[in-house]
Design a protein around this motif. Structure first.
Motif, mmCIF file in Angstrom:
data_model
loop_
_atom_site.group_PDB
_atom_site.id
_atom_site.type_symbol
_atom_site.label_atom_id
_atom_site.label_comp_id
_atom_site.label_asym_id
_atom_site.label_seq_id
_atom_site.Cartn_x
_atom_site.Cartn_y
_atom_site.Cartn_z
ATOM 1 N N LYS A 151 -10.292 -3.835 -16.299
ATOM 2 C CA LYS A 151 -11.205 -3.293 -17.308
ATOM 3 C C LYS A 151 -10.476 -2.332 -18.240
ATOM 4 O O LYS A 151 -9.442 -1.778 -17.883
ATOM 5 N N SER A 201 -8.017 -3.715 -7.199
ATOM 6 C CA SER A 201 -9.040 -4.744 -7.120
ATOM 7 C C SER A 201 -9.239 -5.399 -8.483
ATOM 8 O O SER A 201 -9.082 -4.761 -9.520
ATOM 9 N N GLU A 211 9.095 6.918 0.883
ATOM 10 C CA GLU A 211 10.320 6.253 1.351
ATOM 11 C C GLU A 211 10.226 4.736 1.369
ATOM 12 O O GLU A 211 11.253 4.056 1.373
ATOM 13 N N LYS A 212 9.015 4.194 1.363
ATOM 14 C CA LYS A 212 8.887 2.744 1.476
ATOM 15 C C LYS A 212 9.040 2.006 0.149
ATOM 16 O O LYS A 212 9.208 0.791 0.131
ATOM 17 N N CYS A 237 -11.829 -5.834 -9.806
ATOM 18 C CA CYS A 237 -12.866 -5.042 -10.505
ATOM 19 C C CYS A 237 -12.238 -4.041 -11.462
ATOM 20 O O CYS A 237 -12.922 -3.470 -12.298
ATOM 21 N N MET A 238 -10.940 -3.789 -11.287
ATOM 22 C CA MET A 238 -10.296 -2.812 -12.158
ATOM 23 C C MET A 238 -9.663 -3.467 -13.388
ATOM 24 O O MET A 238 -8.971 -2.804 -14.155
ATOM 25 N N ARG A 287 5.230 11.207 -13.503
ATOM 26 C CA ARG A 287 4.832 9.802 -13.539
ATOM 27 C C ARG A 287 5.005 9.106 -14.894
ATOM 28 O O ARG A 287 4.808 7.904 -15.004
ATOM 29 N N GLU A 321 0.819 -1.226 0.000
ATOM 30 C CA GLU A 321 0.000 0.000 0.000
ATOM 31 C C GLU A 321 0.845 1.265 0.000
ATOM 32 O O GLU A 321 0.308 2.367 0.082
ATOM 33 N N CYS A 322 2.162 1.133 -0.061
ATOM 34 C CA CYS A 322 3.004 2.313 0.119
ATOM 35 C C CYS A 322 2.856 3.325 -1.007
ATOM 36 O O CYS A 322 2.417 3.003 -2.112
ATOM 37 N N ASP A 323 3.220 4.560 -0.706
ATOM 38 C CA ASP A 323 3.270 5.626 -1.703
ATOM 39 C C ASP A 323 4.423 5.325 -2.665
ATOM 40 O O ASP A 323 5.574 5.225 -2.232
ATOM 41 N N ILE A 328 -3.142 -6.846 -5.689
ATOM 42 C CA ILE A 328 -4.401 -6.911 -4.941
ATOM 43 C C ILE A 328 -4.201 -6.316 -3.543
ATOM 44 O O ILE A 328 -5.025 -5.542 -3.059
ATOM 45 N N LYS A 329 -3.052 -6.625 -2.940
ATOM 46 C CA LYS A 329 -2.757 -6.037 -1.623
ATOM 47 C C LYS A 329 -2.527 -4.526 -1.732
ATOM 48 O O LYS A 329 -2.686 -3.789 -0.757
ATOM 49 N N ALA A 330 -2.114 -4.090 -2.903
ATOM 50 C CA ALA A 330 -1.888 -2.649 -3.106
ATOM 51 C C ALA A 330 -3.204 -1.921 -3.352
ATOM 52 O O ALA A 330 -3.212 -0.701 -3.497
ATOM 53 N N GLY A 331 -4.292 -2.661 -3.421
ATOM 54 C CA GLY A 331 -5.593 -2.015 -3.611
ATOM 55 C C GLY A 331 -6.080 -2.042 -5.047
ATOM 56 O O GLY A 331 -7.093 -1.442 -5.367
#
Lengths: 568, 568
Positions: free
Chosen positions: A539, A534, A49-50, A536-537, A167, A43-45, A529-532
């Motif tokens: 697509k 889903s 730093e992570k 559902c995405m 990005r 889930e890190c940014d 999946i752990k990063a969010g």
């Protein structure tokens, strides 16, 4: 090849570590993804730093077999918010392997604003800084670094876009001719920029650490493979002349060539952008123009080129299919000179040409430039160099650009711009863009090469096709192989098993070769999946399902059940 | 109250429908969320044709009980990408109910670019357009509409930000004094803008369709509730004088007042921004200045005000706590005049003051304006009015602003900016921002009122607290009640059951009252998960976990297990 270099950008500590035992058979993408899986909080940014930036040569990088020396760069992507691997040709894969380095792990964030350089040679590894390089373009950067560190050096560096954490930023890698190749996608350059790392310098060691378990057998097998590649008309001849641009006409013919911001799948001037036209132009103009260049030591396919201007002076090296599609037809350009000039500029900024082609297409439709108007597009790129607000919007990729400029159609999946195959007319790639842990990325399993096996417009078999291609490509990405070497490798997978055995002395079963890809794809999806991200995405954007693409008038209509077959 | 108005913006068809039987007991948020759950594809583009804008008065809106006539606006949010409900005071809840309208469903997308107005009166419902209103500010819009449609009209409208589909756009609602209230959050205004709908006009019907099942009993109970509200020093007196700004000093005292882009939790000039200072200033300046105004017919709490300038001329109505926190202390302003002027401008653009306070804070830290410098902040808002690229960045909310401007700390959860309580020093709200289907939204269950029951700095009990508050607030949002009326309602929930019975003749058990909230929260979360908002995203931004917030030096450290208790 057994050291892992760990660089902490906060403390500036550089450590040399023994890799874990179970990293033994991992290289390239398998290794970058595995280290991320093991060490990075999902889930890190991505720019925080992570996150970590992992650089790993393919398992066979540096060996004598053709087209095997690619370098993988991995991280959590600031573009897709998921795991990312972008790979590149160039020298650095070979030189890292010759220095016995299995991976570089760059971690934490600096508290200062210096431009750091990680220098690796046989005797020492050091982290220094040189603020004269700050915000310099990639071409100027490598020129200065070659001067300082010598010509026999492999460089990995970022341009101003990466330093500014945009990005869409890529990472450039020098090739044997000092030209630039790119680990382009997913904003890997922004992650390198967030770490304050401007460049990595790898010297060619006097004593290579590449030790074959069975040198003779390896060289023999390599020779056979190289011969096979040369015997095939495509890898033996066609790529040398036309490079990757050889597919322009064919993609146009199936109606999948991105044209004017993905509003059409065929371009009336496609011929002007074709590999054939490119070759003829290069030959006719002469001067610095050249085709048939290797981007990695020992590659017999030699698909790179130098594209010259009318006076024979180099504009850019190398002009490639994806750039021609995204920066060419997608922006309404009917001549390669304009594409080459924009390509050079995007390279120099340290940006991904695919993402930027998508960005400029959206910007044109929003009224910020004109189709086929070189000056108007160069002006937009100049905004990025000047770091204006508009430049920052564009440099942050097509998703943010589309949102800010109010576009109602954004050609991206999981935050990443579409490569050079409209997913409506090449549905296997539609499945890939939606399902792949990499987002919209043709290098993760391009269905174009399978267009004679599976009808690109059919709803059927696309899931299974994509699944197989993803597994195969991930395996090649892990070994360090270029996709163009796939012929002899896919024909007889025991070739790969034998290469590994002769190189490392480790026996694996032939059937287990693909596990390298399967296992990697599995942990990548788990990470996402752990990063969010889903399921559902999984697509494509809405317009792909409803807006008919001329001339085939196809929409993307692969049923969900078929899509799911592509999940590994 | 039994009609549902369905407006198709593509075909311009307006249909009047009977609501489904099981919508009988649903109003406000319970109804907007249920219709979205029933009719909107969770993965759809929030600004695309598949999203719908639902407008529904609370179940008790228009009745004689104090503070019960709020209007809910629901849609899939372009800011959070999840389900959204934003509610507002004003006249329209009452007037819709008096017209017998349970909900308005606005669907599809127009193919033209006209500025549509939906006009509802007793005799007809019509969809017309008036392009003279195009891109006009909310104040000018309502002035013109009042002139055209008469003063006794309830208006819901958007400003230029909504028309331009900026993701921080709000929807304005006129109150009994013709002043503006806002359904502010989640970019609901952008969805209305995407539909081409500039305004909804609801006339006050001659014959009210509000028919009580037991009028006498209802009025008796309403009188008791109103009396109780007036007997409480807070709702009886304090709100009339100090409005919602009465909590400025108290939030500052616990160290949770957003200060200079959430870098501090207390502001040295907080007193200057307090409700007390506001009241004294309004009284001293006189003129158009006023306190103790009702924003809905029959509200006895009367927390609204008119804040005047030094000459007694109205600057804005109404100056509220959240705006004071986000546009005041968060931007380093130590005087209410500046806050009022910025407030007016943000209102006129049709933007959310909370989101814009977050946006401006991030823009200031990126060097685009200065703390406490009114002119520099007004200039940025002017960029939004001029629809420049910078303006479009800012108007699209804090997440996009932060990404484009390169901020490494973005005060947002699930894409939506933090309201006026730093989640580190009021941890119950940290849980709420992370877990609520609404993203960072204090109206979904503000823990500030519970600071004497649960220590705001403690890691413990925050999950359970937030769970209860979310359920209660969702129930109030569904009935149409303002949070400030909660005293008598929470003390004895049978009051709500009785109000429903006397109004509609439908008996429910007292214990089942909260099911209205629970069921709504459940379908909202289900919708979000299907929309791709993974439970992994139930998080605050990284800086909240590591950057200590002075003066308490708190970080957000509620353990995951405790967080999970807040999931309904």
């Amino acid at each position: 090849m057994n050291k892992i270099i760990r660089v902490n950008m906060k403390t500036k500590e550089v450590k040399i570590e023994e890799p874990k035992k179970d990293y033994e058979l991992l290289g390239g993408r398998a290794l970058t993804s595995r280290i991320i899986y093991d060490e990075v909080e999902p889930e890190c940014d991505p720019l925080g730093e992570k996150n970590k930036l992992i650089i790993a040569p393919g398992l066979l990088s540096g060996t004598a077999v053709s087209s095997s020396s690619r370098i993988s760069v991995g991280c959590k992507s600031p573009l897709t918010n998921g795991i990312k691997e972008a790979n590149s040709g160039g020298l650095i894969g070979t030189y890292l392997s010759k220095n016995g380095i299995k991976a570089i792990v760059v971690e934490s964030l600096p508290e200062d604003e210096n431009s750091y350089i990680l220098e690796i040679d046989e005797e020492k590894i050091s982290l220094t800084f040189d603020n004269q390089l700050k915000f310099s373009g990639t071409y100027e950067t490598v020129e200065k670094l070659f001067k300082k560190y010598g010509e026999d050096t492999a460089i990995l560096c970022i341009g101003p876009a990466g330093e500014r954490k945009m990005r869409a930023a890529s990472i450039a890698a020098t090739d044997p001719n000092g030209e630039l190749k790119f680990a382009a996608r997913g904003g890997v350059g922004a992650v390198m920029g967030s770490k304050g790392l401007k460049a990595i310098i790898v010297k060619n060691p006097k004593n290579s650490k590449i030790n074959y378990y069975d040198r003779e057998a390896f060289l023999e097998l390599a020779k056979t493979i190289n011969k096979e590649l040369l015997a095939d008309p495509k890898t033996g001849d066609s790529y040398k002349k036309y490079g990757t641009a050889q597919i322009v006409n064919a993609v146009n013919a199936i109606g999948a060539l991105p044209t004017k911001n993905f509003k059409c799948g065929a371009f009336e001037f496609a011929k002007n952008l074709s590999g054939e036209t490119m070759y003829d132009t290069i030959v006719k103009r002469g001067g610095e123009g050249k085709t048939g260049i290797s981007c990695m030591p020992g590659c017999v396919i030699r698909c790179s080129n130098v594209y010259p201007d009318e006076c024979g002076k180099k504009i850019v090296s190398t002009l490639q299919y994806e750039t021609i599609a995204l920066v060419g037809s997608n922006l309404g350009f009917s001549n390669l000179d304009s594409v080459a000039k924009l390509n050079k500029e995007i390279n120099d900024l340290g940006l991904d040409t695919i993402e930027m082609g998508c960005v400029l297409g959206v910007a044109i439709d929003a009224g910020f430039a004109e189709y086929g108007n070189e000056e108007s597009c160069l002006k937009l790129l100049e905004e990025i160099r000047k770091n204006t607000v508009l430049g920052r919007v564009l440099g942050n990729g097509v998703e943010i650009t589309g949102k800010v400029l109010g576009a109602n159609r954004i050609p991206a999946a999981k935050g990443q711009g579409f490569p050079g195959y409209d997913p409506r007319a090449l549905k296997g790639n539609g499945v890939l863009y939606a399902i792949s842990p990499m987002g919209a990325d043709h290098t993760a399993g391009n269905a174009f090469g399978s267009r004679n096996e599976v009808n690109p417009l059919s709803k059927e078999k696309q899931g299974e096709l994509s699944r197989n291609l993803q597994i195969k490509m991930t395996t090649l990405d892990s070994l360090g192989f270029c996709i163009f070497a796939r012929g002899p490798l896919f024909k007889d997978p025991s070739t790969m098993k034998n290469l590994i055995y002769y190189y490392l002395g480790i026996e694996i079963e032939t059937e287990k070769i693909w596990d390298m890809g399967i296992n990697t794809l599995k942990i990548e999806r788990e990470f996402n999946i752990k990063a969010g991200i889903s399921p559902c995405m999984d697509k494509l954007p809405e317009f792909c399902y409803k807006e008919e693409l001329p001339p085939t008038n196809a929409v993307f209509d692969v049923p969900e059940e078929e899509m799911k077959k592509a999940i590994i």
